[in-house]
Design a protein around this motif. Structure first.
Motif, short mmCIF file in Angstrom:
data_model
loop_
_atom_site.label_atom_id
_atom_site.label_comp_id
_atom_site.label_asym_id
_atom_site.label_seq_id
_atom_site.Cartn_x
_atom_site.Cartn_y
_atom_site.Cartn_z
N VAL A 74 0.87 -1.18 0.00
CA VAL A 74 0.00 0.00 0.00
C VAL A 74 0.90 1.23 0.00
CG1 VAL A 74 -1.87 1.24 1.17
CG2 VAL A 74 -1.78 -1.26 1.29
N GLU A 75 1.06 1.79 -1.14
CA GLU A 75 2.01 2.89 -1.34
C GLU A 75 1.47 3.77 -2.46
OE1 GLU A 75 4.25 5.47 -1.78
OE2 GLU A 75 5.76 4.20 -0.81
N ASP A 76 1.34 5.07 -2.20
CA ASP A 76 0.69 5.94 -3.18
C ASP A 76 1.62 6.49 -4.26
OD1 ASP A 76 1.74 7.42 -0.93
OD2 ASP A 76 0.88 9.21 -1.85
N GLU A 77 2.91 6.22 -4.13
CA GLU A 77 3.81 6.66 -5.21
C GLU A 77 3.99 5.51 -6.19
OE1 GLU A 77 7.30 9.13 -3.55
OE2 GLU A 77 6.13 8.49 -1.82
N PRO A 78 3.43 5.65 -7.40
CA PRO A 78 3.40 4.53 -8.35
C PRO A 78 4.78 3.95 -8.67
CG PRO A 78 2.05 6.35 -9.15
CD PRO A 78 2.77 6.85 -7.95
N LEU A 132 3.57 -1.00 4.03
CA LEU A 132 2.63 0.09 4.23
C LEU A 132 3.35 1.43 4.26
CD1 LEU A 132 -0.32 0.73 5.03
CD2 LEU A 132 0.30 0.22 7.39
N ASP A 133 2.96 2.29 3.36
CA ASP A 133 3.55 3.63 3.36
C ASP A 133 2.96 4.45 4.50
OD1 ASP A 133 5.13 5.74 2.48
OD2 ASP A 133 3.51 6.55 1.24
N TRP A 134 3.82 5.22 5.10
CA TRP A 134 3.42 6.04 6.25
C TRP A 134 2.44 7.14 5.85
CZ3 TRP A 134 4.20 5.69 11.33
CH2 TRP A 134 4.08 6.85 12.10
N MET A 135 2.82 7.87 4.77
CA MET A 135 2.01 8.99 4.32
C MET A 135 1.15 8.59 3.12
SD MET A 135 2.71 11.53 6.31
CE MET A 135 2.59 13.17 5.58
N LEU A 136 -0.13 8.44 3.37
CA LEU A 136 -1.07 8.09 2.30
C LEU A 136 -2.15 9.16 2.27
CD1 LEU A 136 -1.46 4.30 3.13
CD2 LEU A 136 -0.43 5.19 1.04
N SER A 165 13.37 3.29 5.79
CA SER A 165 13.33 4.68 5.36
C SER A 165 13.61 4.76 3.88
CB SER A 165 14.37 5.51 6.10
OG SER A 165 14.26 5.30 7.48
N LYS A 166 12.87 5.63 3.23
CA LYS A 166 13.14 5.90 1.81
C LYS A 166 14.30 6.88 1.73
CE LYS A 166 8.22 5.74 0.80
NZ LYS A 166 7.08 6.58 0.42
N PRO A 167 15.19 6.78 0.76
CA PRO A 167 15.21 5.72 -0.24
C PRO A 167 15.86 4.45 0.31
CG PRO A 167 17.00 7.26 -0.63
CD PRO A 167 16.26 7.76 0.58
CA CA Z 1 3.34 8.44 0.42
#
Ligand code: CA
Length: 235
Positions: free
Chosen positions: A13-17, A57-61, A109-111
């Motif tokens: 679940v990550e909003d950055e394609p 799971l992405d933190w910021m969605l 952590s990204k990246p």
């Molecule tokens: Ca995000």
């Protein structure tokens, strides 16, 4: 059932394609069954449809935050055991404390490098494996809560020593089966422990006493020269 179903499944679940696709690609290549969505609410629906072994799971969605999803999953019995890896962006370090409290199993952590992520997924799976997804064991009027280690007979709590607890757990996992003292020693004490077979009798006696303290029927059947079983008496 197809071969595919035996593979561990991962939901992303990550909003950055772009990030989502990189993760999907690498985990598929590593042999996982992967689904992904860009949206938190859709993610929750997908979890209901089929529970994943691991959730990335992405933190910021945008709609519902990763933190909220994580908390919601930990609150519910049937989703509590999903391995959760949280993805955090740079600068979100402060929130990691909050994240830990929410019950995620790991953080990246990204990246991050795809290889690292694949390794973390494997590690979360390894750790979550021995944890039984079962929350309770029941037989007749005995209930054992595997999360709180409490045991009830006819709705009343009974107190058991650690060995009696493990004995009872073994019986509850295999009701009606007769076990010899040697088999019980192996299963409950472990094959490397040297204990006299008579020790089993002592603990069976204690277990029986604790279970029968409320004048219930004796559920431990003694099978002469064979061993013991957890079994309802014939009435
Ligand atoms: Ca995000």
């Amino acid at each position: 059932m197809s071969m595919q179903n035996s593979k561990a499944s991962v939901l992303i679940v990550e909003d950055e394609p772009d990030i989502s696709e990189v993760i999907r690609y690498n985990l598929s290549r590593a042999g996982y069954r992967v689904r992904n969505t860009l949206d938190g609410e859709e993610g929750l629906i997908m979890i209901k449809e089929e529970k994943p072994d691991v959730l990335i799971l992405d933190w910021m969605l945008p709609s519902v935050s990763g933190l909220e999803i994580c908390r919601a999953l930990r609150r519910q019995k049937d989703t509590r055991d999903i391995g959760i890896i949280m993805l955090t962006a740079r600068g979100e370090e402060l929130d990691r404390v909050q994240g830990l409290e929410s019950g995620a199993d790991d953080y990246i952590s990204k990246p991050f490098s795809p290889a690292e992520l694949v390794a973390r997924v494997a590690s979360v799976l390894r750790r979550s494996k021995p944890v039984t997804s079962q929350e309770a064991l029941m037989y007749a009027d005995i209930e054992m809560d595997l999360t709180t280690f409490r045991v009830k007979r006819s709705g009343r709590y009974i107190s058991l020593g650690p060995t009696e607890y493990r004995l009872l757990r073994h019986f509850l996992e295999n009701p009606k089966r007769v076990y010899s003292r040697e088999q019980l020693l192996d299963a409950v004490w472990g094959p490397d422990i040297v204990v006299e077979a008579r020790t089993v009798d002592v603990h069976i006696r204690r277990l029986r006493k604790a279970l029968n303290s409320e004048n219930g029927a004796d559920l431990i059947r003694t099978v002469r020269s064979a061993g013991y079983a957890l079994e309802k008496p014939l009435s």
